[in-house]
Structure formats: structure tokens, C-alpha cells
Design an enzyme around this catalytic site. Structure first.
Site, PDB file in Angstrom:
ATOM      1  N   SER A 119      43.347   2.373  58.592  1.00  0.00           N
ATOM      2  CA  SER A 119      43.614   2.427  59.603  1.00  0.00           C
ATOM      3  C   SER A 119      44.789   2.508  59.092  1.00  0.00           C
ATOM      4  CB  SER A 119      43.500   1.394  60.824  1.00  0.00           C
ATOM      5  OG  SER A 119      44.163   1.838  61.550  1.00  0.00           O
ATOM      6  N   TYR A 138      44.180  -7.344  64.102  1.00  0.00           N
ATOM      7  CA  TYR A 138      43.173  -5.787  63.690  1.00  0.00           C
ATOM      8  C   TYR A 138      44.581  -5.040  62.613  1.00  0.00           C
ATOM      9  CZ  TYR A 138      41.788  -1.082  63.452  1.00  0.00           C
ATOM     10  OH  TYR A 138      41.039   0.140  63.151  1.00  0.00           O
TER      11      TYR A 138
HETATM   12  P1  NAD Z   1      32.538   1.519  67.094  1.00  0.00           P
HETATM   13  O1  NAD Z   1      33.308   0.303  67.772  1.00  0.00           O
HETATM   14  O2  NAD Z   1      32.503   2.903  67.552  1.00  0.00           O
HETATM   15  O3  NAD Z   1      31.604   1.477  65.789  1.00  0.00           O
HETATM   16  C1  NAD Z   1      32.011  -0.025  64.477  1.00  0.00           C
HETATM   17  C2  NAD Z   1      31.067  -0.101  64.448  1.00  0.00           C
HETATM   18  O4  NAD Z   1      31.009  -1.803  63.136  1.00  0.00           O
HETATM   19  C3  NAD Z   1      29.631  -0.708  64.917  1.00  0.00           C
HETATM   20  O5  NAD Z   1      28.359   0.344  64.819  1.00  0.00           O
HETATM   21  C4  NAD Z   1      29.530  -1.611  65.086  1.00  0.00           C
HETATM   22  O6  NAD Z   1      28.283  -2.460  65.826  1.00  0.00           O
HETATM   23  C5  NAD Z   1      29.922  -2.357  63.594  1.00  0.00           C
HETATM   24  N1  NAD Z   1      30.188  -3.978  63.677  1.00  0.00           N
HETATM   25  C6  NAD Z   1      30.970  -4.588  64.008  1.00  0.00           C
HETATM   26  N2  NAD Z   1      30.801  -5.641  63.467  1.00  0.00           N
HETATM   27  C7  NAD Z   1      30.741  -5.890  63.098  1.00  0.00           C
HETATM   28  C8  NAD Z   1      29.681  -6.542  61.931  1.00  0.00           C
HETATM   29  N3  NAD Z   1      30.087  -7.754  61.660  1.00  0.00           N
HETATM   30  N4  NAD Z   1      28.444  -6.094  61.273  1.00  0.00           N
HETATM   31  C9  NAD Z   1      27.939  -4.961  60.959  1.00  0.00           C
HETATM   32  N5  NAD Z   1      27.792  -4.028  61.947  1.00  0.00           N
HETATM   33  C10 NAD Z   1      29.507  -4.737  62.991  1.00  0.00           C
HETATM   34  O7  NAD Z   1      34.424   1.751  66.326  1.00  0.00           O
HETATM   35  P2  NAD Z   1      34.803   3.208  65.527  1.00  0.00           P
HETATM   36  O8  NAD Z   1      35.704   3.407  66.099  1.00  0.00           O
HETATM   37  O9  NAD Z   1      33.774   3.672  65.429  1.00  0.00           O
HETATM   38  O10 NAD Z   1      35.706   2.466  64.434  1.00  0.00           O
HETATM   39  C11 NAD Z   1      34.868   2.881  62.611  1.00  0.00           C
HETATM   40  C12 NAD Z   1      35.405   2.223  61.280  1.00  0.00           C
HETATM   41  O11 NAD Z   1      36.795   3.002  61.663  1.00  0.00           O
HETATM   42  C13 NAD Z   1      36.256   0.922  62.518  1.00  0.00           C
HETATM   43  O12 NAD Z   1      36.191   0.374  60.922  1.00  0.00           O
HETATM   44  C14 NAD Z   1      37.657   1.077  62.646  1.00  0.00           C
HETATM   45  O13 NAD Z   1      38.819   0.522  62.316  1.00  0.00           O
HETATM   46  C15 NAD Z   1      37.880   2.126  62.457  1.00  0.00           C
HETATM   47  N6  NAD Z   1      38.861   3.259  62.364  1.00  0.00           N
HETATM   48  C16 NAD Z   1      38.959   3.496  63.840  1.00  0.00           C
HETATM   49  C17 NAD Z   1      39.938   4.458  64.661  1.00  0.00           C
HETATM   50  C18 NAD Z   1      39.495   4.950  65.775  1.00  0.00           C
HETATM   51  O14 NAD Z   1      40.714   6.056  65.817  1.00  0.00           O
HETATM   52  N7  NAD Z   1      38.257   4.851  66.268  1.00  0.00           N
HETATM   53  C19 NAD Z   1      41.214   5.105  63.882  1.00  0.00           C
HETATM   54  C20 NAD Z   1      41.632   4.505  62.901  1.00  0.00           C
HETATM   55  C21 NAD Z   1      40.596   3.336  62.233  1.00  0.00           C
END
Ligand code: NAD
Length: 247
Positions: free
Chosen positions: A138, A151
């Protein structure tokens, strides 16, 4: 070299929603055979079925990245993957003054130790034939914001871990790179970005808009495919210029 993943076997962790589900769909539509892994069995099974009904290759697998047994079970059941997208993550927002240590540890366990655990299992299975590991970090691993101490620390760890693993595993043809999304609009955060605070935040992004899931397609396919054959230990930000916003 085109951004082709056709015929490759790919694993996406945290594929039940958001970015992970999008990456799984993208890789499947690009010709990969995709394993969608997450804790919520029914959700990933439905997502995999939906892809199969479109004549794409997909299957689901239950995975908790914080459980070494769960990670080992998935890799022992699966043929080696060519591509592993380490996407599972949690935010664990909260004031650093009030946060319980258990909450801090949960974020590190999922976002950092979970990435290590999956990457290690992937590398052991890729040792003979090579592969590409893409860690979803991120921009908060490179800069900070309020109420995201755990985070931000976990994602900074993922960035440094990516470089350390890239160094150790280059000799096996295993590439390890990190993608650092900026603020990407998903169903989970769209209400916040419609609020006054959300609008102010978007105003600080040089491109004056949030990222879309589609904005990540090119960078993800680049890192997953052989188009990035000479890239390892790289950290790519996809953030509309947010990291270079003026101070
Ligand atoms: P989200 O909550 O929709 O998805 C997260 C996923 O991880 C879900 O499917 C959840 O079930 C899974 N998860 C959580 N803990 C877990 C575990 N212990 N074992 C297996 N699966 C697990 O969130 P998102 O926004 O889609 O984020 C996905 C990734 O992208 C993350 O690593 C997040 O930090 C990163 N990210 C997101 C953004 C954003 O703006 N959405 C920005 C930067 C980085």
C-alpha cells in the site's frame, strides 16, 4: 513481450472480495487457471463457480493466512503455482494511544506474517521451475496517515520483505515484487469517499480522483507475467500521484 498469463496457474489470497476478487477475475479472463483462496468458503466457492460458468478456469480453496497449518494444507493439495498474489489483508484502524496490543498483533499476523508464510510455501513449490510472487502492499507502507499505525507498519514490512525475498530467491527464478495501491474505490469504502472527509482526501490526490479496480490491471498483469522477467524486488505505486503530492 505481451502481458500474457495464459496457461499459468495462479493463486490469489483474500479473493472473496475487493481487490482479490478483481485480481482473480482478471487473471482468469487473461487465460490463467486461478485458485481463489480466503476464509469464507461459500463466498469463494460462489466466485469460482461464477468464473467456471463463463468457461474460465477457477477453483476455490479455504485459506487462513495466519494459520501455518492452513497454508501448508493448501500448498500440499495444489500443483505448484506459477503466480501467487499475496493480497489478503486487514486494516485494523484505530488510535495508536488506545489500540490494544492484540489488535496491533492481528494486523501484523495477517498483513506481514501471512504474506511471509504464503510466500515461503509458494517459493518452496516454485524452487524447481520459478515463478512470480506479487505482494499487495500500500502507499501507506511508504507514507503515513492518522489512525493506521499497525497497517502502515505492516505494509512497510511487506515492502522490505519483498526486497529481502527477491534477493534470496532470484537464483531459483522466483521473482518477488510489490504493488502499492493508493486509495481504490470498492463497495466497502465508497460511503466514506462520498463524505466531506473523503472528498477532502480525494482533493489531495494530484489526479483528483480515486483509483478504480481497473487501474490496477496493467501493473498487476505486468508483475504477474513474463513481461516483467527482469524485475524483482521492485515496488510499484499505483496512486494517481498521491505519494508525490505537495507538502
Ligand atoms: P477487502 O477487505 O475487500 O479484502 C481483503 C480480503 O482478505 C478479503 O477477502 C478477506 O476475507 C481476506 N482476508 C483477511 N484476513 C484473511 C486471512 N487471515 N486469511 C485469508 N484471507 C483473509 O479489502 P481490499 O480493499 O480488497 O484489500 C485487499 C488488499 O489490498 C489488502 O492487502 C489491502 O491492504 C490492499 N490495499 C487496498 C487498498 C484499497 O484502497 N482498497 C489500497 C491499498 C492496499
Amino acid at each position: 513481450m505481451e502481458l500474457s498469463v495464459a496457461g499459468k496457474r495462479a493463486l490469489v489470497t483474500g479473493a472473496s472480495s475487493g481487490l482479490g476478487l478483481h485480481f482473480a477475475e482478471l487473471l482468469a479472463r487473461s487465460g490463467a487457471s486461478v485458485t481463489l483462496a480466503a476464509r469464507r468458503k461459500e463466498r469463494i466457492a460462489r466466485a469460482a463457480e461464477s468464473l467456471c460458468s463463463q468457461n474460465l478456469e477457477a477453483e476455490s480453496a479455504t485459506l487462513d493466512v495466519t494459520s501455518p497449518d492452513s497454508v501448508a494444507a493448501l500448498f500440499s493439495r495444489s500443483k505448484p503455482f506459477d503466480i501467487v498474489i499475496n493480497n489478503a489483508g486487514i486494516t485494523g484502524e484505530g488510535s495508536a494511544m488506545d489500540m490494544k496490543i492484540e489488535q496491533f498483533e492481528d494486523v501484523i499476523a495477517t498483513n506481514l506474517a501471512g504474506v511471509f508464510s504464503v510466500a515461503q510455501a509458494a517459493a518452496r513449490s516454485m524452487k524447481a521451475h520459478g515463478g512470480s510472487i506479487v505482494n499487495i502492499a500500500s502507499i501507506l507502507g511508504l507514507r503515513v496517515s492518522g489512525h493506521v499505525s499497525a497497517y502502515a507498519a505492516s505494509k512497510a514490512g511487506v515492502i522490505q520483505l519483498t526486497k529481502a525475498l527477491a534477493l534470496e530467491w532470484a537464483r531459483y527464478g522466483i521473482r518477488v515484487n510489490a504493488l502499492c495501491p493508493g486509495y481504490i474505490e470498492t463497495p466497502i469504502n465508497s460511503a466514506f469517499f462520498a463524505s466531506d472527509a473523503g472528498t477532502r482526501l480525494v482533493h489531495r490526490i494530484p489526479q483528483r480522483r480515486l483509483g478504480t479496480l481497473e487501474d490496477l490491471n496493467g501493473p498487476l498483469l505486468l508483475l504477474a507475467s513474463d513481461a516483467s522477467a527482469y524485475m524483482t524486488g521492485s515496488v510499484i505505486a499505483v496512486d494517481g500521484g498521491h505519494l508525490v503530492s505537495g507538502l
